[in-house]
Design a protein around this motif. Structure first.
Motif, PDB file in Angstrom:
ATOM      1  N   VAL A  75       6.566  -9.733  -3.228  1.00 40.76           N
ATOM      2  CA  VAL A  75       5.113  -9.643  -3.083  1.00 40.76           C
ATOM      3  C   VAL A  75       4.520  -9.008  -4.344  1.00 40.76           C
ATOM      4  CG1 VAL A  75       5.300  -9.485  -0.565  1.00 40.76           C
ATOM      5  CG2 VAL A  75       5.225  -7.370  -1.921  1.00 40.76           C
ATOM      6  N   ALA A  76       3.201  -9.147  -4.473  1.00 36.21           N
ATOM      7  CA  ALA A  76       2.539  -8.613  -5.666  1.00 36.21           C
ATOM      8  C   ALA A  76       1.071  -8.337  -5.366  1.00 36.21           C
ATOM      9  CB  ALA A  76       2.648  -9.596  -6.827  1.00 36.21           C
ATOM     10  N   GLN A 151       4.521   1.329 -11.681  1.00 38.09           N
ATOM     11  CA  GLN A 151       3.365   1.928 -10.997  1.00 38.09           C
ATOM     12  C   GLN A 151       2.897   0.972  -9.912  1.00 38.09           C
ATOM     13  OE1 GLN A 151       0.859   1.848 -14.354  1.00 38.09           O
ATOM     14  NE2 GLN A 151       2.053   3.381 -15.449  1.00 38.09           N
ATOM     15  N   PHE A 152       2.578   1.516  -8.731  1.00 41.43           N
ATOM     16  CA  PHE A 152       1.884   0.709  -7.725  1.00 41.43           C
ATOM     17  C   PHE A 152       0.410   0.728  -8.120  1.00 41.43           C
ATOM     18  CE2 PHE A 152       1.573  -1.463  -3.737  1.00 41.43           C
ATOM     19  CZ  PHE A 152       0.271  -1.215  -3.317  1.00 41.43           C
ATOM     20  N   CYS A 171       0.282  -8.324 -10.468  1.00 44.18           N
ATOM     21  CA  CYS A 171       1.058  -7.180 -10.943  1.00 44.18           C
ATOM     22  C   CYS A 171       2.093  -6.787  -9.902  1.00 44.18           C
ATOM     23  CB  CYS A 171       0.140  -5.996 -11.255  1.00 44.18           C
ATOM     24  SG  CYS A 171      -0.857  -5.420  -9.866  1.00 44.18           S
ATOM     25  N   GLU A 174       8.949  -5.293 -10.824  1.00 45.67           N
ATOM     26  CA  GLU A 174      10.322  -5.687 -11.150  1.00 45.67           C
ATOM     27  C   GLU A 174      10.428  -6.951 -12.022  1.00 45.67           C
ATOM     28  OE1 GLU A 174       9.312  -5.524  -7.785  1.00 45.67           O
ATOM     29  OE2 GLU A 174       9.864  -3.425  -7.567  1.00 45.67           O
ATOM     30  N   SER A 196       0.121  -9.633  -1.663  1.00 47.92           N
ATOM     31  CA  SER A 196       0.005  -8.741  -0.482  1.00 47.92           C
ATOM     32  C   SER A 196      -1.254  -7.881  -0.543  1.00 47.92           C
ATOM     33  CB  SER A 196       1.224  -7.805  -0.437  1.00 47.92           C
ATOM     34  OG  SER A 196       1.385  -7.130  -1.701  1.00 47.92           O
ATOM     35  N   ALA A 199      -4.592  -4.945  -5.575  1.00 47.32           N
ATOM     36  CA  ALA A 199      -4.318  -3.921  -6.612  1.00 47.32           C
ATOM     37  C   ALA A 199      -5.539  -3.031  -6.878  1.00 47.32           C
ATOM     38  CB  ALA A 199      -3.868  -4.601  -7.913  1.00 47.32           C
ATOM     39  N   TYR A 207      -1.620  -3.899   1.493  1.00 49.24           N
ATOM     40  CA  TYR A 207      -0.171  -4.040   1.311  1.00 49.24           C
ATOM     41  C   TYR A 207       0.539  -3.812   2.634  1.00 49.24           C
ATOM     42  CZ  TYR A 207       4.579  -2.802  -0.003  1.00 49.24           C
ATOM     43  OH  TYR A 207       5.956  -2.741  -0.084  1.00 49.24           O
ATOM     44  N   LEU A 211       2.325  -7.189   3.941  1.00 46.12           N
ATOM     45  CA  LEU A 211       3.685  -7.254   3.378  1.00 46.12           C
ATOM     46  C   LEU A 211       4.587  -8.234   4.139  1.00 46.12           C
ATOM     47  CD1 LEU A 211       6.021  -6.366   1.550  1.00 46.12           C
ATOM     48  CD2 LEU A 211       6.292  -4.344   2.997  1.00 46.12           C
TER      49      LEU A 211
HETATM   50  N1  SAH Z   1       8.266   2.342  -0.084  1.00 44.19           N
HETATM   51  C1  SAH Z   1       7.431   1.179  -0.334  1.00 44.19           C
HETATM   52  C2  SAH Z   1       7.428   0.872  -1.825  1.00 44.19           C
HETATM   53  C3  SAH Z   1       6.693  -0.374  -2.182  1.00 44.19           C
HETATM   54  S1  SAH Z   1       6.223  -0.411  -3.912  1.00 44.19           S
HETATM   55  C4  SAH Z   1       7.994   0.001   0.483  1.00 44.19           C
HETATM   56  O1  SAH Z   1       9.224  -0.067   0.604  1.00 44.19           O
HETATM   57  O2  SAH Z   1       7.200  -0.833   0.947  1.00 44.19           O
HETATM   58  C5  SAH Z   1       5.445  -2.015  -3.952  1.00 44.19           C
HETATM   59  C6  SAH Z   1       6.406  -3.181  -4.023  1.00 44.19           C
HETATM   60  O3  SAH Z   1       5.661  -4.384  -3.844  1.00 44.19           O
HETATM   61  C7  SAH Z   1       7.117  -3.338  -5.362  1.00 44.19           C
HETATM   62  O4  SAH Z   1       8.390  -3.967  -5.171  1.00 44.19           O
HETATM   63  C8  SAH Z   1       6.172  -4.258  -6.170  1.00 44.19           C
HETATM   64  O5  SAH Z   1       6.910  -5.225  -6.932  1.00 44.19           O
HETATM   65  C9  SAH Z   1       5.308  -4.953  -5.142  1.00 44.19           C
HETATM   66  N2  SAH Z   1       3.839  -4.763  -5.243  1.00 44.19           N
HETATM   67  C10 SAH Z   1       2.967  -5.252  -4.318  1.00 44.19           C
HETATM   68  N3  SAH Z   1       1.698  -4.917  -4.629  1.00 44.19           N
HETATM   69  C11 SAH Z   1       1.750  -4.191  -5.778  1.00 44.19           C
HETATM   70  C12 SAH Z   1       0.760  -3.549  -6.577  1.00 44.19           C
HETATM   71  N4  SAH Z   1      -0.543  -3.552  -6.244  1.00 44.19           N
HETATM   72  N5  SAH Z   1       1.168  -2.885  -7.683  1.00 44.19           N
HETATM   73  C13 SAH Z   1       2.476  -2.859  -8.025  1.00 44.19           C
HETATM   74  N6  SAH Z   1       3.465  -3.438  -7.293  1.00 44.19           N
HETATM   75  C14 SAH Z   1       3.110  -4.105  -6.174  1.00 44.19           C
END
Ligand code: SAH
Length: 231
Positions: A75-76, A151-152, A171, A174, A196, A199, A207, A211
């Motif tokens: 997801v992103a 960074q999220f 964004c 990985e 998802s 941002a 998210y 998700l």
């Molecule tokens: N403990 C949380 C961590 C999620 S971090 C969990 O397990 O759900 C967010 C993950 O989703 C990362 O793998 C990233 O690649 C992706 N992602 C989704 N939306 C994002 C955003 N707005 N910014 C950065 N990464 C995001």
């Protein structure tokens, strides 16, 4: 053999339910599952969150399984009006938005070891991913640049920086690390993500809500890709 990497269990577990003759193997911190999907050999792994975890997984997968290609699924966050919730984004290039040696004169995102900012995904892999997404994914399918960083992204300031600096449409944390690893090793790769969140300030809520649905949408494209791809 096709390698599939997701950051989180939720991005890989549905795929594993479609696999047969599964063989598990843990190497270092990573659990790999090799098996057949529609008669095609794949190896899947959950790498964990972030660029370092993603690179460890990708490099280990390359050395242990020698896949013909590696696909990063998951997801992103969307950076563009063109990509809405549960739409699919497929990378034509990827950039590390938090790679910054600008004080020494490099352009933002410059990966000195490669001498490039934008890492090109394999064209054939990206094209088959798009074909599979158009048939299997629930929403729109958009091709463009995906920006990865540790960074999220959940603020308009950060979002605007990434868009204005790199012109990326999504964004995550990985894809560009897996891209650098595969590009350095000469292994064809692709990245597909289902949106998802946007941002922005409400990304954490969106998210959490989307998700599962977005992860499942990405998985459907992966299943279609495995059936279509041949090296
Ligand atoms: N403990 C949380 C961590 C999620 S971090 C969990 O397990 O759900 C967010 C993950 O989703 C990362 O793998 C990233 O690649 C992706 N992602 C989704 N939306 C994002 C955003 N707005 N910014 C950065 N990464 C995001």
């Amino acid at each position: 053999m096709i390698g599939i990497i997701g950051a989180m269990k939720v991005e890989i577990e549905e795929l594993e339910t479609y696999m047969e003759q599964k063989e598990e193997k843990t190497i270092g911190s990573v659990r790999f599952v090799k098996g057949l999907l529609d008669g095609r050999e794949i190896v899947a792994a959950v790498c964990g969150i972030g660029k370092v975890a993603a690179s460890i997984c990708a490099q280990t997968m390359i050395m242990a399984y020698a896949p013909d290609c590696i696909i990063n699924t998951g997801v992103a966050g969307s950076l563009s009006e063109k990509a809405g919730i549960c739409d699919t984004v497929i990378a034509d290039t990827l950039v590390q938005h938090d790679m910054d040696i600008t004080p020494l004169g490099d352009p933002p995102g410059m990966i000195e070891g490669l001498g490039i900012v934008d890492i090109p995904a394999d064209e054939k892999v990206a094209s088959v991913l798009k074909e599979a997404a158009l048939q299997a994914a629930p929403g729109k399918v958009i091709t463009g640049k995906i920006a990865s960083g540790d960074q999220f992204v959940a603020s308009s300031e950060k979002k605007d920086f990434i868009v204005n600096t790199f012109n990326a449409i999504a964004c995550e944390m990985e894809g560009a690390a897996i891209a650098q690893t595969c590009y350095s090793a000469g292994v064809p790769f692709g990245v597909l993500r289902a949106i998802s969140d946007n941002a922005d300030g409400s990304a954490h809520l969106s998210y959490a809500e989307f998700l599962p649905e977005a992860a499942s949408a990405a998985c459907k494209t992966i299943v279609g890709f495995v059936k279509k791809y041949s090296k």
